[in-house]
Design a protein around this motif. Sequence first.
Motif, short mmCIF file in Angstrom:
data_model
loop_
_atom_site.label_atom_id
_atom_site.label_comp_id
_atom_site.label_asym_id
_atom_site.label_seq_id
_atom_site.Cartn_x
_atom_site.Cartn_y
_atom_site.Cartn_z
N VAL A 281 16.44 31.16 63.12
CA VAL A 281 15.85 30.07 63.91
C VAL A 281 16.93 29.40 64.76
CG1 VAL A 281 14.00 29.58 62.24
CG2 VAL A 281 16.20 28.40 62.03
N SER B 292 12.37 25.52 60.29
CA SER B 292 12.13 26.30 61.50
C SER B 292 12.89 25.72 62.69
CB SER B 292 10.62 26.32 61.80
OG SER B 292 10.16 25.00 62.00
N TYR C 89 -0.08 23.98 58.00
CA TYR C 89 -0.80 23.90 59.27
C TYR C 89 -1.83 25.03 59.45
CZ TYR C 89 2.38 20.16 60.80
OH TYR C 89 3.07 18.98 60.92
N VAL D 125 7.62 9.38 58.69
CA VAL D 125 7.65 9.29 60.15
C VAL D 125 6.58 10.21 60.73
CG1 VAL D 125 9.05 9.60 62.22
CG2 VAL D 125 10.11 8.79 60.11
N LEU E 72 14.33 32.21 55.70
CA LEU E 72 13.62 33.50 55.70
C LEU E 72 13.76 34.20 57.05
CD1 LEU E 72 10.31 32.84 53.72
CD2 LEU E 72 12.34 34.12 52.99
N GLY F 6 11.22 24.62 53.71
CA GLY F 6 11.47 25.89 53.02
C GLY F 6 12.28 25.75 51.74
P1 OAD Z 1 8.51 24.59 58.79
O1 OAD Z 1 7.31 24.96 58.00
O2 OAD Z 1 8.35 24.41 60.24
O3 OAD Z 1 9.66 25.68 58.57
C1 OAD Z 1 10.00 26.13 57.28
C2 OAD Z 1 11.03 27.26 57.42
O4 OAD Z 1 11.47 27.60 56.12
C3 OAD Z 1 10.46 28.52 58.05
O5 OAD Z 1 11.43 29.05 58.95
C4 OAD Z 1 10.25 29.46 56.86
O6 OAD Z 1 10.40 30.81 57.19
C5 OAD Z 1 11.35 29.01 55.94
N1 OAD Z 1 11.10 29.22 54.50
C6 OAD Z 1 9.97 29.05 53.80
N2 OAD Z 1 10.16 29.27 52.49
C7 OAD Z 1 11.47 29.61 52.34
C8 OAD Z 1 12.31 29.97 51.24
N3 OAD Z 1 11.84 30.00 50.00
N4 OAD Z 1 13.59 30.25 51.50
C9 OAD Z 1 14.10 30.22 52.74
N5 OAD Z 1 13.37 29.88 53.83
C10 OAD Z 1 12.08 29.57 53.64
O7 OAD Z 1 9.12 23.28 58.08
P2 OAD Z 1 10.17 22.24 58.69
O8 OAD Z 1 11.15 22.91 59.57
O9 OAD Z 1 10.67 21.43 57.56
O10 OAD Z 1 7.29 16.65 60.08
O11 OAD Z 1 9.20 21.33 59.57
C11 OAD Z 1 9.72 20.28 60.30
C12 OAD Z 1 8.75 19.12 60.39
O12 OAD Z 1 7.50 19.57 60.91
C13 OAD Z 1 8.38 18.50 59.06
O13 OAD Z 1 9.34 17.56 58.61
C14 OAD Z 1 7.06 17.86 59.35
C15 OAD Z 1 6.43 18.91 60.20
O14 OAD Z 1 5.51 18.44 61.13
C16 OAD Z 1 6.52 15.57 59.86
O15 OAD Z 1 5.58 15.60 59.13
C17 OAD Z 1 6.93 14.37 60.61
#
Ligand code: OAD
Length: 270
Positions: A231, A204, A48, A175, A228, A30
Amino acid sequence: KVLKARDIPALAHYIKSNECKNIAIMLGAGVSTAAGIPDFRSPKTGLYSNLARLNLPHPEAVFDISFFRNNPVPFYSLAHELYPGKFRPTLTHSFVRLLSEKNLLLKCFTQNIDTLERRAGVPGNKIIEAHGSFATQRCIDCKSEYDDERMKKHVLEKKIPRCDRCKGLIKPDIVFFGEALPAEFIQSIGLLNSADLLIVMGTSLTVHPFASLAEMTPSSCPRVLINLDKVGDFGDQPDDVILLGQCDEVVKQLCQELGWEKELSRLWEK
Ligand code: OAD
């Protein structure tokens, strides 16, 4: 209770106090959406929900090591789109650098593979790329390293690189599901014991072990969530501050309150 209230003024007051010397940061996708990189799980815009064209058994398969071994094509089509180089760090990345310049940054733990923390000028020794990055790559069989420039050329030309020694598949040191996190991640977890503040942004908190870091700070350490949506277990502790919104916006408000607004924009505009 350490904070006077669970809001931006109380938070800014605490950050400026002598009690707050070590700030730990946790980042997720995010924080890079404003740079034009999609996150993973946001409905509609997340990576996804837009992978149908890759014909995957399930979306996470694109980052699954056993799947990749059998079929690297989906990953490489995605790598072509996500390859670092086209993207510029966001205000939130510059905020992390600002904390470092003020000697307040304990460590920045990031799940992101886009290398935007480094590009924003956060010192390398302050960053833990818990899910690796696109910066280096190696053979998944014999582990031989592979040249950066050749890798770049392959990705940009949508070709799949193979090891010169054993013809195994080359994979960026990201990873994948089914792989261990880097040793430096494990070694740095203990640092959280000395955190005076934890700021979690743009994640998230669904992927472990990374997500569990948010539960490893001492009970006296206030925790801030800038996201946003709400969590993890944020809200359960008396000093949890939940600031919902776009992280660049919230960071800007916090920096205004801290009187750091000009410094922040100067770093970002560089
Ligand atoms: P997610 O896509 O799961 O979560 C992103 C979070 O950021 C969500 O809660 C959105 O609501 C929030 N968000 C999006 N844009 C935003 C903004 N401009 N300001 C504030 N919040 C915002 O992404 P990650 O938690 O990073 O792993 O995902 C974790 C892991 O899942 C990644 O590292 C990746 C994935 O599978 C691997 O590839 C190994």
